[in-house]
Design an enzyme around this catalytic site. Sequence first.
Site, PDB file in Angstrom:
ATOM      1  N   GLU A 188      -4.127   7.114   1.617  1.00 27.97           N
ATOM      2  CA  GLU A 188      -4.658   7.107   0.252  1.00 27.97           C
ATOM      3  C   GLU A 188      -5.947   7.920   0.120  1.00 27.97           C
ATOM      4  OE1 GLU A 188      -4.880   3.067  -1.167  1.00 27.97           O
ATOM      5  OE2 GLU A 188      -2.747   2.736  -0.909  1.00 27.97           O
ATOM      6  N   GLU A 190       3.278   1.362   1.788  1.00 31.19           N
ATOM      7  CA  GLU A 190       2.613   0.148   1.294  1.00 31.19           C
ATOM      8  C   GLU A 190       3.231  -0.273  -0.025  1.00 31.19           C
ATOM      9  OE1 GLU A 190      -1.633   0.064   0.784  1.00 31.19           O
ATOM     10  OE2 GLU A 190      -1.963   1.101   2.692  1.00 31.19           O
TER      11      GLU A 190
HETATM   12  O1  IFM Z   1      -5.713  -3.290   0.751  1.00 34.57           O
HETATM   13  C1  IFM Z   1      -5.395  -2.059   0.215  1.00 34.57           C
HETATM   14  C2  IFM Z   1      -5.083  -1.047   1.296  1.00 34.57           C
HETATM   15  O2  IFM Z   1      -6.144  -0.929   2.188  1.00 34.57           O
HETATM   16  C3  IFM Z   1      -4.830   0.318   0.695  1.00 34.57           C
HETATM   17  N1  IFM Z   1      -3.833   0.230  -0.344  1.00 34.57           N
HETATM   18  C4  IFM Z   1      -3.972  -0.780  -1.350  1.00 34.57           C
HETATM   19  C5  IFM Z   1      -4.179  -2.131  -0.693  1.00 34.57           C
HETATM   20  C6  IFM Z   1      -4.327  -3.228  -1.765  1.00 34.57           C
HETATM   21  O3  IFM Z   1      -5.404  -2.952  -2.608  1.00 34.57           O
END
Ligand code: IFM
Length: 477
Positions: A172, A378
């Site tokens: 990210e 994710e």
């Molecule tokens: O916890 C975070 C993660 O570190 C990166 N993506 C989003 C998740 C939830 O906010």
Amino acid sequence: MVLPPAAALPRFPAGFLWGAATSAYQVEGAAAEDGRTASIWDTFCRTPGKVFQGHTGEVAVDHYHRFREDIRLMVDLGLTAYRFSVSWPRVQPTGHGPGVQKGLDFYRRLADELLAAGITPVATLYHWDLPQELESAGGWPERATAERFAEYAALVGEALGDRVGQWTTLNEPWCSAFLGYGSGVHAPGRTDPVAALRAAHHLNLGHGLTVTALRGVLPATARLSVSLNLHAVRPLTPSAADRDAVRRIDAVGNRVFLGPMLEGAYPGDLLADTAHLTDWSFVRADDEKEIHQPLDWLGVNYYTPTVVSATAEGAAPAREDGHGGGTASPWPGADRVGFHPAPGARTAMDWAVDPSGLHQLLTGLARCHPDLPLMVTENGAAYEDEPGADGTVDDPERAGYLHAHLAAVHRALTDGADVRGYFAWSLLDNFEWAYGYAKRFGLVHVDYPAQTRTPKASAHWYARVARTDELHPPAGA
Ligand code: IFM
């Protein structure tokens, strides 16, 4: 009586990876052990008012010491892959020079235990924990940080390349650049739109240099990728002005990374939208070529869609949406964009539940890049889970969320997207950045003072899906 045949359950392809993800700062703890030094998140957490109730990742869920127990949980959950990140300040504390043996040995042991358990290790090289020393020298807005990142990555690749076959460069980078240097709600907490754009470029460059460096040290079988939190952007109304707001957010939210990484150039409209801020002269002649490296798969992180509209001149400029306050904007060049709550049920983050955004992203990527395999690296939701009187943790909303999103992944597969795996965020409740420990994303509940782990009902449901490759509905659905 003859019962009608049960409708066949959606089935995922054989070999589809069933995973869960974590990141170093969010789970490891052991912040001052074995030579680890401060990252920007250690510094940010110590800065009053930045993190909920002054929480820190100093102990987190003690994964550094409890990883064997956590791998046993993964086995119980039927996981076939585990996505973790390597802590840069643990393996190269100053961001320069040779690696620290003890830090590298931790990841060697982690990978060995995973392999022994039949779980594929997927290593992310950067999940936001820049060594503080590099931030003190200027951080991601400076080109040198991209060069240091590639050196660090090569060092980790040399140490783990015989055990780890799947790699992600950055997690990210939008958050690193625009929340870290734009809105300041993430470390290092700077609020400078030009620094944010420079950071985005140097993260891109760091990605490209790292892919090249890793190809030089890893076996030819290694698979390299990057994980982007792509925004599924929608207009509030079909008006031309709202559609232009979508274009702007797509440019500075998505194409700022997809353009150079997958097509070898920054989008012209992004350069035009931000021309009043910078001439982008920090992009050197061969940088876009350097960033544009062949990838083996692309990681997609998705939680909720983004709904935008055009706002009138003089209206308050665009703020960040859904990442916890802040008064500065993380959207350079998009001051006249308004953000709106997406429809749908809401998670504890106040994020709307809308799986169609994941389908939109996966099928859109498949259309534009048909030869690039995809992985959902994710996806998940925070809810206010607490153990009941009998000690179990019933979290029907999370199971419902995951089920609906997996159904969207399955629809995307049916529609031709080459999706190879899915990683629930997160394996364990953990340190949720500016929200501290107030938000629980885990499949497994953690009682923080006692450090006890309790798989939630959603974990038992997810295990059944992972074991059968079939999308069973959760109880009560
Ligand atoms: O916890 C975070 C993660 O570190 C990166 N993506 C989003 C998740 C939830 O906010």
